[in-house]
Design a protein around this motif. Structure first.
Motif, PDB file in Angstrom:
ATOM      1  N   ILE A 192     -64.312  80.135 -27.679  1.00 28.44           N
ATOM      2  CA  ILE A 192     -64.594  81.509 -27.224  1.00 28.44           C
ATOM      3  C   ILE A 192     -63.369  82.398 -27.292  1.00 28.44           C
ATOM      4  N   ARG A 193     -62.201  81.807 -27.410  1.00 28.58           N
ATOM      5  CA  ARG A 193     -61.014  82.628 -27.604  1.00 28.58           C
ATOM      6  C   ARG A 193     -60.949  83.152 -29.051  1.00 28.58           C
ATOM      7  N   LYS A 194     -61.497  82.374 -29.980  1.00 29.23           N
ATOM      8  CA  LYS A 194     -61.494  82.784 -31.385  1.00 29.23           C
ATOM      9  C   LYS A 194     -62.749  83.567 -31.752  1.00 29.23           C
ATOM     10  N   ASN A 195     -63.865  83.263 -31.075  1.00 24.58           N
ATOM     11  CA  ASN A 195     -65.145  83.930 -31.365  1.00 24.58           C
ATOM     12  C   ASN A 195     -65.558  84.736 -30.145  1.00 24.58           C
ATOM     13  N   LYS A 196     -65.389  86.040 -30.232  1.00 26.34           N
ATOM     14  CA  LYS A 196     -65.640  86.904 -29.080  1.00 26.34           C
ATOM     15  C   LYS A 196     -67.136  87.070 -28.798  1.00 26.34           C
ATOM     16  N   SER A 197     -67.995  86.793 -29.761  1.00 21.55           N
ATOM     17  CA  SER A 197     -69.435  86.868 -29.525  1.00 21.55           C
ATOM     18  C   SER A 197     -70.139  85.937 -30.514  1.00 21.55           C
ATOM     19  N   PHE A 198     -71.245  85.330 -30.058  1.00 25.10           N
ATOM     20  CA  PHE A 198     -72.006  84.433 -30.919  1.00 25.10           C
ATOM     21  C   PHE A 198     -73.405  84.278 -30.331  1.00 25.10           C
ATOM     22  N   GLY A 199     -74.342  83.833 -31.169  1.00 27.60           N
ATOM     23  CA  GLY A 199     -75.715  83.644 -30.730  1.00 27.60           C
ATOM     24  C   GLY A 199     -75.887  82.333 -29.982  1.00 27.60           C
ATOM     25  N   PHE A 200     -76.631  82.374 -28.880  1.00 26.13           N
ATOM     26  CA  PHE A 200     -76.835  81.188 -28.048  1.00 26.13           C
ATOM     27  C   PHE A 200     -77.620  80.114 -28.812  1.00 26.13           C
ATOM     28  N   ARG A 201     -78.726  80.529 -29.457  1.00 27.39           N
ATOM     29  CA  ARG A 201     -79.549  79.569 -30.187  1.00 27.39           C
ATOM     30  C   ARG A 201     -78.775  78.980 -31.373  1.00 27.39           C
ATOM     31  N   ALA A 202     -78.098  79.856 -32.108  1.00 26.06           N
ATOM     32  CA  ALA A 202     -77.342  79.389 -33.270  1.00 26.06           C
ATOM     33  C   ALA A 202     -76.248  78.414 -32.846  1.00 26.06           C
ATOM     34  N   PHE A 203     -75.642  78.658 -31.692  1.00 27.36           N
ATOM     35  CA  PHE A 203     -74.573  77.790 -31.205  1.00 27.36           C
ATOM     36  C   PHE A 203     -75.117  76.397 -30.885  1.00 27.36           C
TER      37      PHE A 203
END
Length: 248
Positions: A192-203
């Motif tokens: 989360i330090r490198k990716n400031k936003s991402f999809g919950f399902r995709a994760f």
């Protein structure tokens, strides 16, 4: 009747020259050398000092002014394209002196302002330093129902189960080495330090097995509770967006 005149004190010959230039309101780049020299000499004649070093500095400048004055009276060589201005070296010295003089004024003002401030060592109680502002879960989820997260989680788990081959699943399996929640949490913190936003399902769908999905889901819930991430959803059928609140 004898008239006693008290002369203004100057820090040196350049300081006196700047005073005369300002007093006569003339351009420092175009000094009327004859007029300024006469006024300078009047001041030197009235000086009374027992310090020969100080007096010698003013006399050296007086000689310099007289030399410049004499050179400016000489006829200009018509063959010389750009005749050298005899005042240029003096002008450069005056400009440099003026810069440092005003810098000293600015530093003096800072010294005066600094003298009005008092400083002390920090005496904040340990209980106050250790205080952490409570996390508002409603604000973090922005009115979302946590059942939506659970629904996505159940859907991903079901799809993982559908991938299992009923024939091969009966074969012997090599167990993976168990990984602690703490170690997985460190990896998620780095993520989360490198990716400031991402999809919950995709994760979740990127995980290889049920164990990884469950651990990832628990870590996300824990990070929501601690205020390190925030979740939101634009539309009813859109993926939930997870936003990192942790600085890089």
């Amino acid at each position: 009747m004898e008239l006693n005149v008290k002369l203004q004190a100057f820090e040196g010959p350049l300081d006196l020259l700047l005073h005369l230039i300002d007093k006569n309101k003339v351009d420092i780049y175009d000094i009327p050398i004859a007029e300024i020299t006469d006024q300078y000499m009047d001041y030197v004649r009235q000086m009374e000092t027992e310090n020969l070093d100080v007096m010698s500095e003013f006399l050296v400048m007086a000689a310099t002014l007289l030399d410049i004055k004499a050179r400016m009276l000489l006829p200009v060589d018509p063959d010389e394209e750009e005749p050298e201005d005899p005042r240029q070296e003096l002008v450069d010295q005056l400009i440099q002196y003026k810069i440092y003089k005003y810098m000293s004024f600015a530093l003096k003002d800072r010294q005066i302002d600094g003298a009005k401030r008092l400083y002390k060592q920090p005496t904040i109680p340990a209980e106050v330093r250790a205080y952490e502002e409570p996390v508002d879960l409603d604000e973090l989820t922005q009115g979302m129902d946590l059942s939506i997260l659970k629904k996505i989680f159940d859907d991903v788990i079901r799809r993982q189960s559908d991938k299992v081959d009923p024939i091969r699943s009966r074969f012997g399996q090599i167990k993976k080495e168990q990984v602690s929640m703490e170690e997985r949490a460190k990896g998620f913190d780095s993520f989360i330090r490198k990716n400031k936003s991402f999809g919950f399902r995709a994760f979740l769908e990127e995980k290889n097995d049920r164990e990884e999905i469950i651990v990832a889901f628990l870590i996300i819930l824990e990070y929501m509770k601690s205020g390190k991430i925030r979740v939101s959803q634009n539309g009813l059928f859109d993926d939930i967006l997870v936003e990192s609140l942790v600085a890089e």
